[in-house]
Design a protein around this motif. Structure first.
Motif, mmCIF file in Angstrom:
data_model
loop_
_atom_site.group_PDB
_atom_site.id
_atom_site.type_symbol
_atom_site.label_atom_id
_atom_site.label_comp_id
_atom_site.label_asym_id
_atom_site.label_seq_id
_atom_site.Cartn_x
_atom_site.Cartn_y
_atom_site.Cartn_z
ATOM 1 N N ARG A 107 4.946 1.723 14.646
ATOM 2 C CA ARG A 107 4.612 2.579 13.348
ATOM 3 C C ARG A 107 3.261 2.672 13.164
ATOM 4 O O ARG A 107 2.314 1.694 12.892
ATOM 5 N N TYR A 108 2.728 3.917 13.007
ATOM 6 C CA TYR A 108 1.548 4.232 12.383
ATOM 7 C C TYR A 108 1.408 4.462 11.020
ATOM 8 O O TYR A 108 2.381 4.997 10.121
ATOM 9 N N TYR A 109 0.361 4.094 10.436
ATOM 10 C CA TYR A 109 0.129 4.453 8.968
ATOM 11 C C TYR A 109 -1.139 5.092 8.879
ATOM 12 O O TYR A 109 -2.046 5.000 9.872
ATOM 13 N N ARG A 110 -1.193 5.779 7.747
ATOM 14 C CA ARG A 110 -2.316 6.804 7.393
ATOM 15 C C ARG A 110 -2.869 6.537 6.081
ATOM 16 O O ARG A 110 -1.894 6.221 5.318
ATOM 17 N N LEU A 111 -4.000 6.795 5.832
ATOM 18 C CA LEU A 111 -4.646 6.670 4.092
ATOM 19 C C LEU A 111 -3.969 7.982 3.527
ATOM 20 O O LEU A 111 -4.092 8.906 3.939
ATOM 21 N N THR A 112 -3.818 7.839 2.431
ATOM 22 C CA THR A 112 -3.234 9.232 1.553
ATOM 23 C C THR A 112 -4.634 9.408 0.685
ATOM 24 O O THR A 112 -5.512 8.670 0.601
ATOM 25 N N ASP A 113 -4.529 10.713 0.226
ATOM 26 C CA ASP A 113 -5.735 11.171 -0.484
ATOM 27 C C ASP A 113 -5.803 10.128 -1.800
ATOM 28 O O ASP A 113 -7.064 9.842 -2.058
ATOM 29 N N LEU A 114 -4.884 9.686 -2.426
ATOM 30 C CA LEU A 114 -4.947 8.654 -3.498
ATOM 31 C C LEU A 114 -5.717 7.541 -2.895
ATOM 32 O O LEU A 114 -6.605 6.898 -3.390
ATOM 33 N N GLY A 115 -5.236 6.931 -1.801
ATOM 34 C CA GLY A 115 -5.878 5.804 -1.076
ATOM 35 C C GLY A 115 -7.537 5.860 -0.805
ATOM 36 O O GLY A 115 -8.067 4.974 -0.951
ATOM 37 N N GLY A 116 -7.649 7.006 -0.402
ATOM 38 C CA GLY A 116 -9.117 7.529 -0.367
ATOM 39 C C GLY A 116 -9.927 7.382 -1.250
ATOM 40 O O GLY A 116 -10.956 6.824 -1.502
ATOM 41 N N ARG A 117 -9.439 7.781 -2.344
ATOM 42 C CA ARG A 117 -9.971 7.883 -3.752
ATOM 43 C C ARG A 117 -10.243 6.433 -4.149
ATOM 44 O O ARG A 117 -11.257 6.120 -4.797
ATOM 45 N N VAL A 118 -9.133 5.548 -3.853
ATOM 46 C CA VAL A 118 -9.351 4.212 -4.457
ATOM 47 C C VAL A 118 -10.235 3.418 -3.643
ATOM 48 O O VAL A 118 -11.028 2.903 -4.258
ATOM 49 N N LEU A 154 0.654 -1.144 0.163
ATOM 50 C CA LEU A 154 0.081 0.120 0.101
ATOM 51 C C LEU A 154 0.891 1.216 0.014
ATOM 52 O O LEU A 154 0.570 2.066 -0.718
ATOM 53 N N VAL A 155 1.933 1.190 0.679
ATOM 54 C CA VAL A 155 2.829 2.384 0.814
ATOM 55 C C VAL A 155 3.570 2.500 -0.606
ATOM 56 O O VAL A 155 3.744 3.681 -1.009
ATOM 57 N N ALA A 156 3.829 1.224 -1.165
ATOM 58 C CA ALA A 156 4.542 1.505 -2.415
ATOM 59 C C ALA A 156 3.756 2.079 -3.592
ATOM 60 O O ALA A 156 4.086 2.777 -4.506
ATOM 61 N N ASP A 157 2.507 1.690 -3.628
ATOM 62 C CA ASP A 157 1.493 2.092 -4.483
ATOM 63 C C ASP A 157 0.783 3.490 -4.014
ATOM 64 O O ASP A 157 0.248 4.185 -4.956
ATOM 65 N N GLY A 158 1.280 4.216 -3.083
ATOM 66 C CA GLY A 158 0.795 5.404 -2.621
ATOM 67 C C GLY A 158 -0.529 5.560 -1.962
ATOM 68 O O GLY A 158 -1.134 6.641 -2.030
ATOM 69 N N TRP A 159 -1.015 4.544 -1.537
ATOM 70 C CA TRP A 159 -2.580 4.323 -1.068
ATOM 71 C C TRP A 159 -2.403 4.668 0.226
ATOM 72 O O TRP A 159 -3.529 5.133 0.995
ATOM 73 N N ALA A 160 -1.117 4.397 1.117
ATOM 74 C CA ALA A 160 -1.103 4.501 2.414
ATOM 75 C C ALA A 160 0.275 5.259 2.691
ATOM 76 O O ALA A 160 1.133 4.835 1.811
ATOM 77 N N GLU A 161 0.612 5.788 3.836
ATOM 78 C CA GLU A 161 2.072 6.240 4.251
ATOM 79 C C GLU A 161 2.435 5.934 5.549
ATOM 80 O O GLU A 161 1.271 6.124 6.422
ATOM 81 N N ARG A 162 3.567 5.785 5.897
ATOM 82 C CA ARG A 162 3.919 6.028 7.401
ATOM 83 C C ARG A 162 3.611 7.247 7.857
ATOM 84 O O ARG A 162 3.841 8.472 7.405
ATOM 85 N N ASP A 163 3.022 7.452 9.159
ATOM 86 C CA ASP A 163 2.566 8.611 9.676
ATOM 87 C C ASP A 163 3.433 9.168 10.768
ATOM 88 O O ASP A 163 4.037 10.146 10.677
ATOM 89 N N LYS A 164 3.769 8.145 11.842
ATOM 90 C CA LYS A 164 4.541 8.473 12.926
ATOM 91 C C LYS A 164 5.134 7.016 13.459
ATOM 92 O O LYS A 164 4.566 6.151 13.104
ATOM 93 N N GLU A 165 6.087 7.072 14.410
ATOM 94 C CA GLU A 165 6.676 6.192 15.166
ATOM 95 C C GLU A 165 6.710 6.533 16.542
ATOM 96 O O GLU A 165 6.907 7.824 16.808
ATOM 97 N N GLU A 166 6.543 5.495 17.385
ATOM 98 C CA GLU A 166 6.746 5.959 18.812
ATOM 99 C C GLU A 166 7.228 4.488 19.563
ATOM 100 O O GLU A 166 6.974 3.580 19.130
ATOM 101 N N ILE A 167 7.923 4.755 20.860
ATOM 102 C CA ILE A 167 8.249 3.746 21.604
ATOM 103 C C ILE A 167 7.067 3.528 22.647
ATOM 104 O O ILE A 167 6.658 4.515 23.286
ATOM 105 N N HIS A 168 6.617 2.423 22.703
ATOM 106 C CA HIS A 168 5.579 1.992 23.628
ATOM 107 C C HIS A 168 5.941 0.380 24.446
ATOM 108 O O HIS A 168 6.025 -0.365 23.634
ATOM 109 N N GLN A 169 6.006 0.698 25.571
ATOM 110 C CA GLN A 169 6.498 -0.279 26.343
ATOM 111 C C GLN A 169 7.693 -0.994 25.823
ATOM 112 O O GLN A 169 7.914 -2.310 25.614
#
Length: 114
Positions: A73-84, A53-68
């Motif tokens: 790694r968080y992902y979010r939908l891109t505008d292209l992914g939303g249209r698809v 999905l990231v390679a196709d541009g439908w999603a992208e990495r949003d942020k990273e955080e350390i938890h426990q």
């Protein structure tokens, strides 16, 4: 990956990301809820799909955080992914309406039958 060849897993992952960014486990939980527990993603499958999905541009990495002590790694939908996703949802709705019409003509209804 094309819109026509979108698997149920991809559709549900994109849908899970549509409201807000999520990390892997959050995506797994959202997919289970959206599918009413019909679809259960394995971690290897999830990250393979996310990489595509990231390679196709439908999603992208949003942020990273350390938890426990572990990286999230968080992902979010891109505008292209939303249209698809929107186009795929329209296509599936049209297919369901066509099936419903044929089934009703035969005296069957979706979700139950003779």
């Amino acid at each position: 990956m094309t819109e026509r060849g979108m698997s149920e897993q991809v559709f549900l992952i994109l849908t899970a990301l549509a409201d807000e960014p999520k990390h892997g486990y959050g995506i797994v939980q959202a997919v289970e809820k959206l599918s009413e527990n019909r679809v259960r993603l394995r971690v290897g499958t999830l990250y393979g799909v996310l990489d595509r999905l990231v390679a196709d541009g439908w999603a992208e990495r949003d942020k990273e955080e350390i938890h426990q002590g572990r990286l999230r790694r968080y992902y979010r939908l891109t505008d292209l992914g939303g249209r698809v996703l929107a186009e795929q949802a329209r296509r599936l709705a049209a297919n369901a309406a066509a099936a419903d019409s044929v089934l009703r003509a035969r005296g069957w209804a979706l979700g139950g039958g003779a």
